[in-house]
Motif scaffolding. Structure first.
Motif, PDB file in Angstrom:
ATOM      1  N   LEU A 107      -8.862   7.047 -28.294  1.00 61.80           N
ATOM      2  CA  LEU A 107      -8.722   7.778 -29.537  1.00 61.80           C
ATOM      3  C   LEU A 107      -9.619   7.137 -30.592  1.00 61.80           C
ATOM      4  N   PRO A 108     -10.219   7.927 -31.480  1.00 57.96           N
ATOM      5  CA  PRO A 108     -11.064   7.340 -32.528  1.00 57.96           C
ATOM      6  C   PRO A 108     -10.330   6.310 -33.378  1.00 57.96           C
ATOM      7  N   SER A 109      -9.056   6.538 -33.639  1.00 57.59           N
ATOM      8  CA  SER A 109      -8.294   5.607 -34.469  1.00 57.59           C
ATOM      9  C   SER A 109      -8.105   4.253 -33.800  1.00 57.59           C
ATOM     10  N   GLN A 110      -8.248   4.190 -32.488  1.00 56.17           N
ATOM     11  CA  GLN A 110      -8.065   2.942 -31.758  1.00 56.17           C
ATOM     12  C   GLN A 110      -9.366   2.154 -31.593  1.00 56.17           C
ATOM     13  N   LEU A 111     -10.479   2.797 -31.870  1.00 58.80           N
ATOM     14  CA  LEU A 111     -11.767   2.176 -31.557  1.00 58.80           C
ATOM     15  C   LEU A 111     -12.007   0.912 -32.375  1.00 58.80           C
ATOM     16  N   LEU A 112     -11.642   0.931 -33.670  1.00 60.22           N
ATOM     17  CA  LEU A 112     -11.954  -0.199 -34.541  1.00 60.22           C
ATOM     18  C   LEU A 112     -11.232  -1.469 -34.110  1.00 60.22           C
ATOM     19  N   ALA A 113     -10.108  -1.315 -33.403  1.00 58.83           N
ATOM     20  CA  ALA A 113      -9.373  -2.485 -32.924  1.00 58.83           C
ATOM     21  C   ALA A 113      -9.766  -2.876 -31.514  1.00 58.83           C
ATOM     22  N   ARG A 114     -10.706  -2.133 -30.908  1.00 63.00           N
ATOM     23  CA  ARG A 114     -11.079  -2.387 -29.515  1.00 63.00           C
ATOM     24  C   ARG A 114     -12.466  -2.990 -29.365  1.00 63.00           C
ATOM     25  N   ARG A 115     -13.225  -3.041 -30.446  1.00 62.26           N
ATOM     26  CA  ARG A 115     -14.601  -3.532 -30.334  1.00 62.26           C
ATOM     27  C   ARG A 115     -14.738  -4.875 -31.029  1.00 62.26           C
ATOM     28  N   PRO A 116     -15.197  -5.906 -30.313  1.00 65.45           N
ATOM     29  CA  PRO A 116     -15.318  -7.227 -30.939  1.00 65.45           C
ATOM     30  C   PRO A 116     -16.374  -7.280 -32.032  1.00 65.45           C
ATOM     31  N   ASP A 117     -17.453  -6.464 -31.926  1.00 64.20           N
ATOM     32  CA  ASP A 117     -18.464  -6.505 -32.970  1.00 64.20           C
ATOM     33  C   ASP A 117     -17.933  -5.940 -34.287  1.00 64.20           C
ATOM     34  N   VAL A 118     -17.066  -4.918 -34.209  1.00 61.94           N
ATOM     35  CA  VAL A 118     -16.442  -4.378 -35.421  1.00 61.94           C
ATOM     36  C   VAL A 118     -15.499  -5.418 -36.020  1.00 61.94           C
ATOM     37  N   ALA A 119     -14.719  -6.074 -35.162  1.00 64.33           N
ATOM     38  CA  ALA A 119     -13.806  -7.115 -35.651  1.00 64.33           C
ATOM     39  C   ALA A 119     -14.580  -8.254 -36.301  1.00 64.33           C
ATOM     40  N   GLN A 120     -15.709  -8.618 -35.723  1.00 63.35           N
ATOM     41  CA  GLN A 120     -16.525  -9.685 -36.296  1.00 63.35           C
ATOM     42  C   GLN A 120     -16.991  -9.319 -37.697  1.00 63.35           C
ATOM     43  N   ARG A 121     -17.484  -8.086 -37.857  1.00 62.61           N
ATOM     44  CA  ARG A 121     -17.963  -7.662 -39.169  1.00 62.61           C
ATOM     45  C   ARG A 121     -16.830  -7.594 -40.185  1.00 62.61           C
ATOM     46  N   ALA A 122     -15.650  -7.162 -39.750  1.00 63.02           N
ATOM     47  CA  ALA A 122     -14.508  -7.103 -40.660  1.00 63.02           C
ATOM     48  C   ALA A 122     -14.105  -8.508 -41.115  1.00 63.02           C
ATOM     49  N   LEU A 123     -14.124  -9.470 -40.202  1.00 68.14           N
ATOM     50  CA  LEU A 123     -13.770 -10.842 -40.553  1.00 68.14           C
ATOM     51  C   LEU A 123     -14.824 -11.475 -41.454  1.00 68.14           C
ATOM     52  N   LEU A 124     -16.094 -11.187 -41.199  1.00 63.99           N
ATOM     53  CA  LEU A 124     -17.149 -11.703 -42.067  1.00 63.99           C
ATOM     54  C   LEU A 124     -17.042 -11.107 -43.469  1.00 63.99           C
ATOM     55  N   LEU A 125     -16.644  -9.851 -43.550  1.00 56.66           N
ATOM     56  CA  LEU A 125     -16.436  -9.238 -44.859  1.00 56.66           C
ATOM     57  C   LEU A 125     -15.295  -9.927 -45.592  1.00 56.66           C
TER      58      LEU A 125
END
Length: 459
Positions: free
Chosen positions: A272-290
């Motif tokens: 599901l699109p809503s689940q994608l942001l919690a499934r990708r490590p590169d997205v998580a990395q960018r969120a943590l850097l932010l």
């Protein structure tokens, strides 16, 4: 007593005035936010979740070994692991600032002087303990600790993203190697077939059954296919070296587990699109850097506030010029460092940190948009590539029958040998194209598993 109370109140008022000089908090730009879509543009009829070891679904033991070796020995993965160790040490360093610093010091001194009683020589030793502590009244140290912890978690996500990239790239390169093997096998079989056809054509040209034009055409087709063999062999050698490089090994041969046509195609996973942001490590990395950039900005804002430090010292003085017990010395105090005038440096540093935070916000937005785009592209490729494979298979069946008709017509004397050569050429080209198409289909599935995060989870 009243005077002391007045001085305390005056100091507190001064600190309050300094706090009021801190700039207003600057939030992230609204354009940096991204809301996930309600659904995919391409219908996703898949089932099941992504296995963290998704490459096992291909059913090739050698692929499993190579990916496992790459996750342990690949240089990019090892560099990412070293960055995690560095970030962990930085987080421990920031945490250590909570505690006071205790240092030991020893002072040695010797002197000779002329006095009224004559020449005197004195030696002294002064051992002491020195302690310093910042009580962190305004949260500067706590902010540094949060920023370092976020950086540490971001490097962990970066390591996982590097591992996912290496696993997917290793799988793609190994699949490409098997595809080259399949094309080389088809080409060698075609060369053997063309060699026999050329022998028959030479015999027929010798007795005048076919023209020299038809014979030269057969020779040209034979040499064209023969030329492809060293080209494919060179591609195979280079591909083997590329696979071993990804696995952290020296150049050399690569064992094969399964033939290209025997590989199992993994199923399309559900997502599901809503689940994608919690499934990708590169997205998580960018969120943590932010988030870490926000803490760095808060730290710059706290630079406008005073910094309070407490210190204490305890020691003794031992001297040869004294004939009594050592003298104990001690001191205790504190200091307040408050910025009064910096010529605009603090404001410029805060503005620069805000710009860095904004860049991190837009980088997060770009990563999120790229993630959704990659999934959409891979999902769009699944049914369309399957349709292409179906058309290619039917075309190969048609061309196989066409070659049989052309051969029958030539042997019956109703057509020239050039028709058979043309049918052979078309069949050879479509067989090579089918290998390329199946390789593209498999790579699209690998891309889909990678785009969905490869089974990674932020939890």
């Amino acid at each position: 007593m009243k005077r002391r109370t007045f001085n305390t109140a005056l100091a507190i008022a001064g600190i309050g005035m300094l706090a009021g000089c801190a700039p207003a908090w600057r939030p992230a730009p609204p354009l940096a936010s991204v809301a996930p879509p309600e659904g995919w543009r391409e219908p996703n009829d898949g089932s099941g979740s992504v296995n963290p070891q998704w490459w096992i679904a291909f059913g090739d033991p050698e692929l499993n070994r190579l990916v496992g070796a790459a996750l342990v020995r690949n240089s990019d993965v090892l560099i990412a692991v070293a960055r995690v160790d560095e970030a962990r040490a930085q987080a421990e360093l920031a945490e250590a600032a909570r505690l006071p610093a205790l240092n030991g010091a020893v002072g040695l001194q010797a002197g000779r002087a002329l006095q009224a009683t004559g020449i005197s020589t004195a030696r002294s030793v002064q051992p002491s303990l020195q302690a310093n502590w910042e009580p962190d009244l305004f949260g500067r140290i706590r902010t540094q600790i949060r920023a370092a912890a976020l950086q540490f978690r971001a490097t962990q996500a970066e390591r996982d993203a590097a591992a996912l990239t290496v696993a997917a790239t290793t799988a793609q390169n190994y699949i490409a190697l098997l595809a080259i093997d399949a094309q080389l096998r088809i080409t060698r079989e075609t060369v053997a077939s063309r060699a026999e056809a050329l022998r028959l054509a030479s015999d027929q040209a010798r007795v005048g059954y076919i023209s020299q034009l038809q014979l030269t055409q057969a020779q040209s087709e034979y040499e064209a296919v023969l030329q492809s063999i060293p080209e494919l062999e060179l591609a195979m050698r280079r591909q083997e070296n590329a696979v071993r490089l990804l696995a952290g090994e020296l150049p050399g041969a690569v064992e094969r587990g399964k033939a290209f046509e025997d590989l199992t195609l993994p199923t399309v996973p559900a997502a599901l699109p809503s689940q994608l942001l919690a499934r990708r490590p590169d997205v998580a990395q960018r969120a943590l850097l932010l988030a870490a950039s926000d803490e760095a900005l808060a730290l710059r804002r706290q630079a406008f506030l005073p910094q309070v430090t407490l210190s204490a010292q305890l020691g003794s003085i031992l001297t040869s010029s004294l004939d009594y017990d050592p003298v104990s010395v001690w001191s205790i105090g504190g200091s307040v460092l408050a910025p009064l005038f910096s010529g605009g440096r603090l404001q410029a540093q805060y503005a620069a940190s805000a710009s860095v935070r904004d860049q991190a916000a837009f980088a997060y937005r770009r990563t999120v948009l790229t993630a959704f785009s990659e999934v959409e592209n891979a999902l769009a490729g699944v049914p369309r590539l399957q349709d292409q494979v179906g058309h290619a298979m039917r075309r190969r069946e048609v061309l196989t029958r066409s070659l049989g008709y052309a051969r029958d017509r030539y042997q019956a004397g109703y057509a020239s040998y050039l028709e058979e050569l043309d049918a052979q050429r078309n069949l050879y080209q479509v067989e090579l194209a089918m290998v390329t198409l199946r390789r593209t289909q498999i790579e699209n599935l690998i891309g889909l598993y990678r785009a969905l995060g490869g089974g990674w989870s932020s939890g």
